[in-house]
Scaffold this active site. Structure first.
Site, PDB file in Angstrom:
ATOM      1  N   CYS A 114       0.822  -1.228   0.000  1.00  0.00           N
ATOM      2  CA  CYS A 114       0.000   0.000   0.000  1.00  0.00           C
ATOM      3  C   CYS A 114       0.847   1.265   0.000  1.00  0.00           C
ATOM      4  O   CYS A 114       0.354   2.349  -0.319  1.00  0.00           O
ATOM      5  CB  CYS A 114      -0.944   0.003   1.190  1.00  0.00           C
ATOM      6  SG  CYS A 114      -2.112  -1.346   1.127  1.00  0.00           S
ATOM      7  N   HIS A 250      -3.108   7.641   2.066  1.00  0.00           N
ATOM      8  CA  HIS A 250      -3.516   6.317   1.589  1.00  0.00           C
ATOM      9  C   HIS A 250      -4.914   6.056   2.120  1.00  0.00           C
ATOM     10  O   HIS A 250      -5.200   6.297   3.301  1.00  0.00           O
ATOM     11  CB  HIS A 250      -2.526   5.263   2.098  1.00  0.00           C
ATOM     12  CG  HIS A 250      -2.994   3.858   1.875  1.00  0.00           C
ATOM     13  ND1 HIS A 250      -3.489   3.436   0.660  1.00  0.00           N
ATOM     14  CD2 HIS A 250      -3.055   2.783   2.707  1.00  0.00           C
ATOM     15  CE1 HIS A 250      -3.823   2.158   0.761  1.00  0.00           C
ATOM     16  NE2 HIS A 250      -3.576   1.739   1.986  1.00  0.00           N
ATOM     17  N   ASN A 280     -10.039   0.206  -0.071  1.00  0.00           N
ATOM     18  CA  ASN A 280      -8.577   0.263  -0.045  1.00  0.00           C
ATOM     19  C   ASN A 280      -8.048  -0.336  -1.354  1.00  0.00           C
ATOM     20  O   ASN A 280      -8.124  -1.551  -1.552  1.00  0.00           O
ATOM     21  CB  ASN A 280      -8.064  -0.506   1.173  1.00  0.00           C
ATOM     22  CG  ASN A 280      -6.553  -0.467   1.294  1.00  0.00           C
ATOM     23  OD1 ASN A 280      -5.851  -0.066   0.366  1.00  0.00           O
ATOM     24  ND2 ASN A 280      -6.048  -0.894   2.436  1.00  0.00           N
TER      25      ASN A 280
HETATM   26  N1  ACO Z   1     -18.690  -7.501   9.613  1.00  0.00           N
HETATM   27  C1  ACO Z   1     -19.108  -7.713  10.875  1.00  0.00           C
HETATM   28  N2  ACO Z   1     -18.272  -8.002  11.870  1.00  0.00           N
HETATM   29  C2  ACO Z   1     -16.968  -8.094  11.584  1.00  0.00           C
HETATM   30  C3  ACO Z   1     -16.458  -7.885  10.304  1.00  0.00           C
HETATM   31  C4  ACO Z   1     -17.377  -7.588   9.286  1.00  0.00           C
HETATM   32  N3  ACO Z   1     -17.009  -7.374   8.011  1.00  0.00           N
HETATM   33  N4  ACO Z   1     -15.118  -8.046  10.330  1.00  0.00           N
HETATM   34  C5  ACO Z   1     -14.787  -8.333  11.599  1.00  0.00           C
HETATM   35  N5  ACO Z   1     -15.909  -8.361  12.361  1.00  0.00           N
HETATM   36  C6  ACO Z   1     -16.029  -8.662  13.765  1.00  0.00           C
HETATM   37  C7  ACO Z   1     -14.862  -9.438  14.301  1.00  0.00           C
HETATM   38  O1  ACO Z   1     -15.015 -10.810  14.012  1.00  0.00           O
HETATM   39  C8  ACO Z   1     -14.953  -9.158  15.774  1.00  0.00           C
HETATM   40  O2  ACO Z   1     -15.939 -10.003  16.328  1.00  0.00           O
HETATM   41  P1  ACO Z   1     -15.721 -10.620  17.787  1.00  0.00           P
HETATM   42  O3  ACO Z   1     -15.650  -9.429  18.704  1.00  0.00           O
HETATM   43  O4  ACO Z   1     -16.943 -11.443  17.955  1.00  0.00           O
HETATM   44  O5  ACO Z   1     -14.454 -11.386  17.715  1.00  0.00           O
HETATM   45  C9  ACO Z   1     -15.476  -7.731  15.811  1.00  0.00           C
HETATM   46  O6  ACO Z   1     -16.027  -7.469  14.504  1.00  0.00           O
HETATM   47  C10 ACO Z   1     -14.396  -6.714  16.080  1.00  0.00           C
HETATM   48  O7  ACO Z   1     -13.297  -7.038  15.274  1.00  0.00           O
HETATM   49  P2  ACO Z   1     -12.015  -6.182  15.296  1.00  0.00           P
HETATM   50  O8  ACO Z   1     -11.005  -6.745  14.361  1.00  0.00           O
HETATM   51  O9  ACO Z   1     -11.630  -5.960  16.712  1.00  0.00           O
HETATM   52  O10 ACO Z   1     -12.612  -4.821  14.687  1.00  0.00           O
HETATM   53  P3  ACO Z   1     -11.922  -3.449  14.510  1.00  0.00           P
HETATM   54  O11 ACO Z   1     -12.691  -2.413  15.172  1.00  0.00           O
HETATM   55  O12 ACO Z   1     -10.444  -3.506  14.804  1.00  0.00           O
HETATM   56  O13 ACO Z   1     -12.088  -3.218  12.960  1.00  0.00           O
HETATM   57  C11 ACO Z   1     -10.789  -3.381  10.963  1.00  0.00           C
HETATM   58  C12 ACO Z   1     -11.547  -4.132  12.041  1.00  0.00           C
HETATM   59  C13 ACO Z   1     -11.776  -2.550  10.156  1.00  0.00           C
HETATM   60  C14 ACO Z   1     -10.104  -4.396  10.058  1.00  0.00           C
HETATM   61  C15 ACO Z   1      -9.750  -2.452  11.640  1.00  0.00           C
HETATM   62  O14 ACO Z   1      -8.985  -3.167  12.553  1.00  0.00           O
HETATM   63  C16 ACO Z   1      -8.856  -1.830  10.637  1.00  0.00           C
HETATM   64  O15 ACO Z   1      -9.288  -1.040   9.833  1.00  0.00           O
HETATM   65  N6  ACO Z   1      -7.546  -2.117  10.683  1.00  0.00           N
HETATM   66  C17 ACO Z   1      -6.632  -1.588   9.741  1.00  0.00           C
HETATM   67  C18 ACO Z   1      -6.767  -2.377   8.524  1.00  0.00           C
HETATM   68  C19 ACO Z   1      -6.247  -1.659   7.361  1.00  0.00           C
HETATM   69  O16 ACO Z   1      -6.582  -0.514   7.129  1.00  0.00           O
HETATM   70  N7  ACO Z   1      -5.408  -2.340   6.632  1.00  0.00           N
HETATM   71  C20 ACO Z   1      -4.874  -1.851   5.503  1.00  0.00           C
HETATM   72  C21 ACO Z   1      -3.777  -0.857   5.852  1.00  0.00           C
HETATM   73  S1  ACO Z   1      -2.333  -1.296   5.187  1.00  0.00           S
HETATM   74  C22 ACO Z   1      -2.758  -1.576   3.655  1.00  0.00           C
HETATM   75  O17 ACO Z   1      -3.459  -0.745   3.098  1.00  0.00           O
HETATM   76  C23 ACO Z   1      -2.361  -2.829   3.039  1.00  0.00           C
END
Ligand code: ACO
Length: 323
Positions: A114, A250, A280
């Site tokens: 990314c 980004h 993304n």
């Molecule tokens: N729909 C519903 N629930 C979901 C989903 C979904 N699509 N995805 C995950 N959940 C659930 C999880 O299973 C978890 O359930 P649990 O509590 O029963 O275990 C709950 O939601 C919370 O999950 P978390 O991973 O703690 O959620 P978080 O608030 O951290 O959000 C996310 C997840 C959106 C992936 C966040 O962590 C994030 O954005 N991280 C950065 C990711 C990113 O931007 N990556 C790319 C950057 S680098 C690059 O671009 C390659």
């Protein structure tokens, strides 16, 4: 007098198919509400079957050439930032070169996931400053839909496909931060964190593999490292947060964007946001955002821009440029 790499043209391409969040509700335990609340994403584009990364890159390159009023043979080089080249080799960039019917110059890919566009822009800048090239097409192009595990709701709703392109040209500057063009670059990577965001396939496995991510860990690193690299780039350019007209981050997650910009001390209305419509798109996200922001009248000539990105590796960096 100083040589500067100045933006002469910008363009983008998005595949025709738009996938709204609600489409995922049929096959996954997820909702439009969850996706929007946690990521800011409303929709994304997915490449059609048979539509390759290099096809999208070529379309974006043609749009950038039209914007600049240039022909393919006016370019000295094509650099494509991508982690989803059509084949292991040759590079996507040589496919673009052939797609444009370019008969001269050189072409190669840069892979920093990314952060790829920032790394590629830095490489093009270095080639222009060294006199190796006068005009360089820098493209970010990705088909991350081909790396998705469609059963993993924590990743497959976040990514999209597309391409954006920028043409840089050597011009004379005064050596001050009033110059147009790239004013500073800051690049970083830390391979100790390569296990929090990776694809579990490749040449060593014989399969393409799927994207795997520890979302919370990536999030934590992203905000801290992006704010820091942007600060370093601004210092190197001799500008401060108040001088910035636009942050073009980004486009991974609206919460990462908002937290980073807050840490940087830049006003929220100075941020270009396309994540809601593109998801993304990895290395394509910054040139896509630049192109959209120019087309809709946000970015204007002489605006001071800071652009920052982080991706798998981890690799991250920032660039300050005057449009
Ligand atoms: N729909 C519903 N629930 C979901 C989903 C979904 N699509 N995805 C995950 N959940 C659930 C999880 O299973 C978890 O359930 P649990 O509590 O029963 O275990 C709950 O939601 C919370 O999950 P978390 O991973 O703690 O959620 P978080 O608030 O951290 O959000 C996310 C997840 C959106 C992936 C966040 O962590 C994030 O954005 N991280 C950065 C990711 C990113 O931007 N990556 C790319 C950057 S680098 C690059 O671009 C390659």
């Amino acid at each position: 007098m100083t040589i500067r790499a100045v933006v002469k043209g910008v363009g983008h391409y998005l595949p025709e198919r738009i996938v709204e969040n609600s489409e995922f509700e049929a096959s996954l335990d997820t909702s439009d509400e969850w996706i929007q609340a946690r990521s800011g994403i409303k929709r994304r584009h997915f490449a059609a079957e048979g539509e390759r990364t290099s096809d999208m890159a070529t379309n974006a390159a043609q749009a950038a050439l039209a914007d600049a009023g240039l022909e393919p043979d006016d370019l000295d080089a094509v650099i494509v930032a991508t982690s989803t080249a059509d084949f292991t080799f040759p590079s996507a960039a040589t496919s673009v070169q052939s797609g444009l019917n370019m008969t001269s110059g050189f072409a190669y890919d840069v892979q920093a996931v990314c952060a790829g566009f920032v790394f590629a822009l830095s490489t093009a800048n270095a080639q222009i400053l060294s006199g190796q090239a006068k005009r360089v097409m820098v493209i970010g192009a990705e088909s991350f839909s081909r790396l998705m595990d469609w059963e993993d709701r924590a990743t497959c709703v976040l990514f999209g496909d597309g391409a954006g392109a920028v043409i840089l040209q050597a011009e004379q500057g005064e050596g001050s931060s009033d110059d147009r063009g790239i004013l500073s670059v800051d690049l970083n990577s830390d391979g100790r964190h390569r296990g929090i965001l990776y694809v579990d396939g490749g040449v060593s496995t014989g399969q393409t593999g799927y994207l795997r991510m520890q979302g919370k860990e990536v999030f934590r690193h992203a905000v801290e490292k992006l704010a820091q690299t942007a600060e370093v780039a601004m210092q190197k350019a001799g500008v401060s947060a108040e001088d910035i007209d636009w942050v073009v981050p980004h486009q991974a997650n609206i919460r990462i964007i908002n937290s980073t910009v807050k840490k940087m001390g830049v006003a929220p209305e100075k941020v270009v946001k396309t994540v809601q419509d593109h998801g993304n798109t990895s290395a394509a996200s910054i040139p896509l955002a630049l192109s959209v922001a120019k087309a809709n009248g946000q970015i204007k000539d002489n605006d001071l821009i800071v652009t920052e990105a982080i991706g798998g590796g981890l690799a991250w960096g920032a660039i300050v440029l005057r449009w």
